[in-house]
Each structure stands twice: as C-alpha cells, then as structure tokens.
Design an enzyme around this catalytic site. Structure first.
Site, PDB file in Angstrom:
ATOM      1  N   ARG A 181       0.832  -1.216   0.000  1.00  0.00           N
ATOM      2  CA  ARG A 181       0.000   0.000   0.000  1.00  0.00           C
ATOM      3  C   ARG A 181       0.860   1.258   0.000  1.00  0.00           C
ATOM      4  O   ARG A 181       0.534   2.230  -0.685  1.00  0.00           O
ATOM      5  CB  ARG A 181      -0.961   0.004   1.187  1.00  0.00           C
ATOM      6  N   ASN A 198      -6.469  -2.453   2.485  1.00  0.00           N
ATOM      7  CA  ASN A 198      -6.434  -3.885   2.779  1.00  0.00           C
ATOM      8  C   ASN A 198      -7.858  -4.407   2.907  1.00  0.00           C
ATOM      9  O   ASN A 198      -8.700  -3.778   3.548  1.00  0.00           O
ATOM     10  CB  ASN A 198      -5.704  -4.159   4.091  1.00  0.00           C
TER      11      ASN A 198
END
Length: 94
Positions: free
Chosen positions: A23, A41
């Site tokens: 990320r 997520n």
C-alpha cells in the site's frame, strides 16, 4: 489546449500484498504520478486500489500493479475503468 482526460480505476490486487509495504508503494507511486486515491487492505488478503487523475498517469499506475514490480507479489489484478468522480483529495493508505 485541454489537459489529459481525467479517469478513475478500481483494481483488486490478489497475492501476497498485505504486510509487505504494497500500500505504501502504491501511495508513493500514485502521488508521484499526480494521482489521488486509496489503497485499502481487504479482509480476504487482497488490496483494493482506487486511483483518479489523468488517463496516462492512471494507465501507468495500473500497469505497475500488473507487472509485479511491487513489494510482495501479485497473482491476479482485476482493473475496472470508470468515469472520474472527483471525490478524492489525496492518495491515502487505508
């Protein structure tokens, strides 16, 4: 002369993409490309990336997700292209 067409894509990235800096990688690359969006997520281990901005920059980020030159590895990337919504202000990691 008008600027590039603004678009949005949502990508569901499946593989080893949680707990490996994926990320942060997406956020950094997205910001460098001048995009706004999120990298989130999911409970099933996937990461969902939403990005919006100029079409060439979005295509570049989507291509980076598919090539596998990311932290961890990707088994599958599903990309859906959409019209820009203008509801994002920065590139965030969620």
């Amino acid at each position: 002369m008008p600027g590039p067409t603004v678009v949005r894509f949502t990508a569901r990235v499946v593989g080893r993409v949680q707990g490996v800096g994926f990320r942060d990688y997406v956020r950094t690359r997205g910001r460098r490309l001048g995009l706004v969006g999120t990298a989130t997520n999911m409970p099933d281990g996937a990461v969902v990336v939403i990005a919006e901005g100029g079409a060439p920059a979005c295509q570049n980020l989507a291509r980076l997700l598919v090539t596998g030159h990311t932290p961890g590895w990707t088994d599958r990337v599903e990309v859906v292209w959409q019209r820009a919504q203008g509801d994002l202000a920065d590139f965030r990691r969620k």
